[in-house]
Design a protein around this motif. Structure first.
Motif, PDB file in Angstrom:
ATOM      1  N   VAL A 157       8.731   0.498   3.890  1.00 19.26           N
ATOM      2  CA  VAL A 157       7.471   1.069   3.424  1.00 19.26           C
ATOM      3  C   VAL A 157       6.725   0.070   2.542  1.00 19.26           C
ATOM      4  N   GLY A 158       5.465   0.343   2.284  1.00 21.77           N
ATOM      5  CA  GLY A 158       4.711  -0.439   1.311  1.00 21.77           C
ATOM      6  C   GLY A 158       3.696  -1.394   1.871  1.00 21.77           C
ATOM      7  N   LEU A 159       3.587  -1.461   3.181  1.00 24.25           N
ATOM      8  CA  LEU A 159       2.583  -2.351   3.764  1.00 24.25           C
ATOM      9  C   LEU A 159       1.181  -1.855   3.457  1.00 24.25           C
ATOM     10  N   TYR A 160       0.256  -2.777   3.315  1.00 22.37           N
ATOM     11  CA  TYR A 160      -1.171  -2.499   3.155  1.00 22.37           C
ATOM     12  C   TYR A 160      -1.493  -1.522   2.017  1.00 22.37           C
ATOM     13  N   PRO A 161      -0.990  -1.752   0.810  1.00 17.40           N
ATOM     14  CA  PRO A 161      -1.268  -0.822  -0.280  1.00 17.40           C
ATOM     15  C   PRO A 161      -2.734  -0.837  -0.697  1.00 17.40           C
ATOM     16  N   SER A 162      -3.194   0.296  -1.150  1.00 13.75           N
ATOM     17  CA  SER A 162      -4.531   0.442  -1.711  1.00 13.75           C
ATOM     18  C   SER A 162      -4.368   1.167  -3.041  1.00 13.75           C
ATOM     19  N   LEU A 163      -4.708   0.485  -4.137  1.00 11.20           N
ATOM     20  CA  LEU A 163      -4.464   0.985  -5.482  1.00 11.20           C
ATOM     21  C   LEU A 163      -5.730   1.559  -6.094  1.00 11.20           C
ATOM     22  N   LEU A 164      -5.579   2.678  -6.781  1.00 10.93           N
ATOM     23  CA  LEU A 164      -6.657   3.315  -7.520  1.00 10.93           C
ATOM     24  C   LEU A 164      -6.087   3.729  -8.872  1.00 10.93           C
ATOM     25  N   LEU A 165      -6.851   3.530  -9.940  1.00  9.39           N
ATOM     26  CA  LEU A 165      -6.462   3.991 -11.276  1.00  9.39           C
ATOM     27  C   LEU A 165      -7.398   5.114 -11.691  1.00  9.39           C
ATOM     28  N   ASP A 166      -6.832   6.206 -12.231  1.00  7.40           N
ATOM     29  CA  ASP A 166      -7.682   7.298 -12.683  1.00  7.40           C
ATOM     30  C   ASP A 166      -8.239   6.995 -14.078  1.00  7.40           C
ATOM     31  N   ALA A 167      -8.952   7.922 -14.673  1.00  6.07           N
ATOM     32  CA  ALA A 167      -9.601   7.709 -15.975  1.00  6.07           C
ATOM     33  C   ALA A 167      -8.601   7.438 -17.096  1.00  6.07           C
ATOM     34  N   ASN A 168      -7.340   7.820 -16.898  1.00  5.95           N
ATOM     35  CA  ASN A 168      -6.289   7.569 -17.885  1.00  5.95           C
ATOM     36  C   ASN A 168      -5.378   6.412 -17.478  1.00  5.95           C
TER      37      ASN A 168
ATOM     38  N   GLY B 181      -9.300  -3.826 -19.090  1.00  8.03           N
ATOM     39  CA  GLY B 181      -9.453  -5.093 -18.381  1.00  8.03           C
ATOM     40  C   GLY B 181      -8.147  -5.768 -18.020  1.00  8.03           C
ATOM     41  N   ARG B 182      -7.030  -5.040 -18.120  1.00  5.71           N
ATOM     42  CA  ARG B 182      -5.727  -5.608 -17.759  1.00  5.71           C
ATOM     43  C   ARG B 182      -5.451  -5.345 -16.281  1.00  5.71           C
ATOM     44  N   PRO B 183      -4.882  -6.331 -15.584  1.00  2.00           N
ATOM     45  CA  PRO B 183      -4.633  -6.175 -14.152  1.00  2.00           C
ATOM     46  C   PRO B 183      -3.432  -5.289 -13.837  1.00  2.00           C
ATOM     47  N   ASN B 184      -3.560  -4.576 -12.742  1.00  5.32           N
ATOM     48  CA  ASN B 184      -2.504  -3.770 -12.146  1.00  5.32           C
ATOM     49  C   ASN B 184      -2.462  -4.149 -10.673  1.00  5.32           C
ATOM     50  N   VAL B 185      -1.270  -4.309 -10.123  1.00  9.20           N
ATOM     51  CA  VAL B 185      -1.150  -4.751  -8.738  1.00  9.20           C
ATOM     52  C   VAL B 185      -0.106  -3.903  -8.017  1.00  9.20           C
ATOM     53  N   ALA B 186      -0.487  -3.341  -6.872  1.00 10.25           N
ATOM     54  CA  ALA B 186       0.456  -2.699  -5.957  1.00 10.25           C
ATOM     55  C   ALA B 186       0.688  -3.704  -4.837  1.00 10.25           C
ATOM     56  N   TYR B 187       1.948  -3.873  -4.429  1.00 10.95           N
ATOM     57  CA  TYR B 187       2.234  -4.893  -3.422  1.00 10.95           C
ATOM     58  C   TYR B 187       3.492  -4.587  -2.623  1.00 10.95           C
ATOM     59  N   PHE B 188       3.594  -5.268  -1.487  1.00  9.17           N
ATOM     60  CA  PHE B 188       4.708  -5.106  -0.569  1.00  9.17           C
ATOM     61  C   PHE B 188       5.802  -6.108  -0.899  1.00  9.17           C
ATOM     62  N   ASP B 189       7.012  -5.618  -1.057  1.00  8.11           N
ATOM     63  CA  ASP B 189       8.214  -6.440  -1.240  1.00  8.11           C
ATOM     64  C   ASP B 189       8.768  -6.708   0.157  1.00  8.11           C
ATOM     65  N   GLY B 190       8.438  -7.875   0.705  1.00 13.64           N
ATOM     66  CA  GLY B 190       8.842  -8.206   2.069  1.00 13.64           C
ATOM     67  C   GLY B 190      10.329  -8.459   2.230  1.00 13.64           C
ATOM     68  N   THR B 191      11.028  -8.755   1.167  1.00 11.85           N
ATOM     69  CA  THR B 191      12.470  -8.979   1.242  1.00 11.85           C
ATOM     70  C   THR B 191      13.223  -7.667   1.466  1.00 11.85           C
ATOM     71  N   HIS B 192      12.843  -6.634   0.744  1.00 11.43           N
ATOM     72  CA  HIS B 192      13.547  -5.358   0.816  1.00 11.43           C
ATOM     73  C   HIS B 192      12.783  -4.274   1.564  1.00 11.43           C
ATOM     74  N   GLY B 193      11.524  -4.522   1.902  1.00  7.69           N
ATOM     75  CA  GLY B 193      10.711  -3.523   2.593  1.00  7.69           C
ATOM     76  C   GLY B 193      10.319  -2.370   1.692  1.00  7.69           C
ATOM     77  N   ASP B 194       9.981  -2.679   0.437  1.00 13.67           N
ATOM     78  CA  ASP B 194       9.659  -1.650  -0.551  1.00 13.67           C
ATOM     79  C   ASP B 194       8.228  -1.806  -1.065  1.00 13.67           C
ATOM     80  N   LEU B 195       7.720  -0.746  -1.673  1.00 13.00           N
ATOM     81  CA  LEU B 195       6.436  -0.772  -2.365  1.00 13.00           C
ATOM     82  C   LEU B 195       6.715  -0.980  -3.846  1.00 13.00           C
ATOM     83  N   ARG B 196       6.030  -1.960  -4.446  1.00 12.66           N
ATOM     84  CA  ARG B 196       6.216  -2.249  -5.863  1.00 12.66           C
ATOM     85  C   ARG B 196       4.877  -2.176  -6.590  1.00 12.66           C
ATOM     86  N   PHE B 197       4.962  -1.990  -7.912  1.00 10.97           N
ATOM     87  CA  PHE B 197       3.777  -1.894  -8.758  1.00 10.97           C
ATOM     88  C   PHE B 197       4.019  -2.722 -10.020  1.00 10.97           C
TER      89      PHE B 197
END
Length: 104
Positions: free
Chosen positions: A85-96, A50-66
């Motif tokens: 890179v990193g616009l419009y991320p879609s995050l998925l977590l596997d069973a682990n 139940g802990r949150p994980n977030v993938a997001y766009f770093d608009g300052t540097h143009g990077d993908l962050r997690f």
């Protein structure tokens, strides 16, 4: 319980809050304040604990962050840093709880 992550245009950063089963919202917390323009585009998933994980766009540097919440702090890493890179991320977590991120 509802988890909510969003880009706050006033502070120009990514924020997070939780609404409990009675409808009360928690205090907002900042996920990443390392630079302005963090989190314009983001994807939120909860791990098996139940802990949150977030993938997001770093608009300052143009990077993908997690960011992963460990129960006390947000652990942040840059996933891709080509500067456009990193616009419009879609995050998925596997069973682990290993993340997979699709992005532009």
């Amino acid at each position: 319980v509802m988890h909510f992550a969003y880009f706050d245009a006033g502070t120009r950063t990514i924020r997070y809050a939780v609404r409990d089963s009675t409808g009360q919202w928690s205090a907002r917390s900042d996920i990443d304040t390392s630079a302005p323009e963090m989190g314009h585009f983001l994807s939120l998933k909860l791990d098996r604990f139940g802990r949150p994980n977030v993938a997001y766009f770093d608009g300052t540097h143009g990077d993908l962050r997690f960011a992963k919440f460990d129960g006390a702090d947000w652990n942040i890493q840059t996933v891709d840093s080509r500067g456009s890179v990193g616009l419009y991320p879609s995050l998925l977590l596997d069973a682990n709880d290993r993340p997979s991120i699709a992005y532009y």
